[in-house]
Design an enzyme around this catalytic site. Structure first.
Site, PDB file in Angstrom:
ATOM      1  N   ASP A  97       0.825  -1.212   0.000  1.00  0.00           N
ATOM      2  CA  ASP A  97       0.000   0.000   0.000  1.00  0.00           C
ATOM      3  C   ASP A  97       0.859   1.262   0.000  1.00  0.00           C
ATOM      4  O   ASP A  97       0.663   2.153  -0.816  1.00  0.00           O
ATOM      5  CB  ASP A  97      -0.985   0.002   1.190  1.00  0.00           C
ATOM      6  CG  ASP A  97      -0.314  -0.241   2.550  1.00  0.00           C
ATOM      7  OD1 ASP A  97       0.924  -0.420   2.619  1.00  0.00           O
ATOM      8  OD2 ASP A  97      -1.037  -0.255   3.567  1.00  0.00           O
ATOM      9  N   ASP A 100       6.639   4.140   3.715  1.00  0.00           N
ATOM     10  CA  ASP A 100       6.660   5.262   4.656  1.00  0.00           C
ATOM     11  C   ASP A 100       8.100   5.424   5.175  1.00  0.00           C
ATOM     12  O   ASP A 100       8.917   6.070   4.531  1.00  0.00           O
ATOM     13  CB  ASP A 100       5.654   4.947   5.772  1.00  0.00           C
ATOM     14  CG  ASP A 100       5.489   6.074   6.777  1.00  0.00           C
ATOM     15  OD1 ASP A 100       5.580   7.238   6.382  1.00  0.00           O
ATOM     16  OD2 ASP A 100       5.264   5.785   7.964  1.00  0.00           O
ATOM     17  N   PHE A 149      -0.969  11.524   7.645  1.00  0.00           N
ATOM     18  CA  PHE A 149      -1.482  10.175   7.870  1.00  0.00           C
ATOM     19  C   PHE A 149      -2.789  10.029   7.107  1.00  0.00           C
ATOM     20  O   PHE A 149      -3.713  10.816   7.283  1.00  0.00           O
ATOM     21  CB  PHE A 149      -1.673   9.879   9.358  1.00  0.00           C
ATOM     22  CG  PHE A 149      -1.699   8.394   9.603  1.00  0.00           C
ATOM     23  CD1 PHE A 149      -0.513   7.677   9.693  1.00  0.00           C
ATOM     24  CD2 PHE A 149      -2.902   7.715   9.683  1.00  0.00           C
ATOM     25  CE1 PHE A 149      -0.527   6.299   9.875  1.00  0.00           C
ATOM     26  CE2 PHE A 149      -2.922   6.328   9.872  1.00  0.00           C
ATOM     27  CZ  PHE A 149      -1.728   5.632   9.970  1.00  0.00           C
ATOM     28  N   ARG A 162     -10.618   1.354   6.280  1.00  0.00           N
ATOM     29  CA  ARG A 162     -10.047   0.642   5.129  1.00  0.00           C
ATOM     30  C   ARG A 162     -11.026   0.591   3.960  1.00  0.00           C
ATOM     31  O   ARG A 162     -10.635   0.461   2.799  1.00  0.00           O
ATOM     32  CB  ARG A 162      -9.686  -0.802   5.503  1.00  0.00           C
ATOM     33  CG  ARG A 162      -8.522  -0.952   6.464  1.00  0.00           C
ATOM     34  CD  ARG A 162      -8.103  -2.419   6.524  1.00  0.00           C
ATOM     35  NE  ARG A 162      -7.270  -2.725   7.673  1.00  0.00           N
ATOM     36  CZ  ARG A 162      -5.937  -2.585   7.702  1.00  0.00           C
ATOM     37  NH1 ARG A 162      -5.299  -2.131   6.655  1.00  0.00           N
ATOM     38  NH2 ARG A 162      -5.255  -2.906   8.782  1.00  0.00           N
TER      39      ARG A 162
END
Ligand code: IMP
Ligand code: MG
Length: 179
Positions: A97, A100, A149, A162
């Protein structure tokens, strides 16, 4: 905690995932690809991606965690669920996904390389370059995003959001700030 501003709409995501799938199709003209999704965040992205792949594709999932403090990942990678296939001699594409800090993939890729795949590449929907603690760039990246975020399209905040079909910022209340 609530969903804030939309960063990427359904339409923007769809268009970009199609471009990523086209790039993967071009790079693996013979097909023959093992796609490994990194759970859980990948589950929406991988389902949109693989439905646009043209070759001979097998799909597996791994779940990993890297321990650290708060919402910042660090430390040693732990495999919570491994793939149930031998990847030796195979073309492998990891579907993730978001990159980071870089900790997860910078440890997972070398670990999988030890299993002697013919090739291994990473396709990440998102990247937050300004958050890197370890150098890592995916071979295919959907979008570079700022240090915010975000949730939706498979990504969560404390397992929530989600299911959102778009990607949005999450707004934490004052008592919820972690890092
Ligand atoms: P890493 O820091 O590159 O190791 O990424 C670890 C994991 O943190 C990613 O695979 C995501 O599951 C999660 N993550 C990082 N940033 C975000 C975010 O903005 N929203 C939701 N999950 C995130
Ligand atoms: Mg993840």
């Amino acid at each position: 905690m609530r969903v804030g501003e939309i960063l990427l709409t359904q339409e923007q995501i769809n268009r970009r995932v199609t471009e990523l799938a086209e790039a993967v199709n071009r790079d693996y003209p013979g097909g023959d690809l093992i796609v490994i999704g990194i759970l859980k965040g990948c589950f929406v992205f991988i389902s949109d991606l693989v439905r646009q792949l043209s070759g001979d594709v097998q799909i597996y999932f791994m779940q990993v965690s890297s321990y650290g403090n708060g919402t910042v990942s660090s430390g040693t990678l732990k495999i919570q669920k491994d793939i149930e296939v031998d990847i030796a001699g195979k073309n492998v594409l990891l579907a993730e996904d978001i990159v980071d800090s870089g900790h997860t993939l910078s440890q997972l890729v070398p670990l999988l390389k030890k299993r002697n795949p013919k090739s291994i590449r990473v396709c990440a929907l998102l990247s937050k370059p300004s958050r890197r603690q370890v150098a890592f760039e995916a071979d295919y990246t959907g979008f570079e995003i700022p240090d915010k975020f975000i949730v939706g399209y498979g990504l969560d905040c404390g397992e929530r959001f989600r299911q959102l079909p778009y990607i949005a910022e999450v707004e934490l209340g004052p008592s919820e700030e972690e890092n």
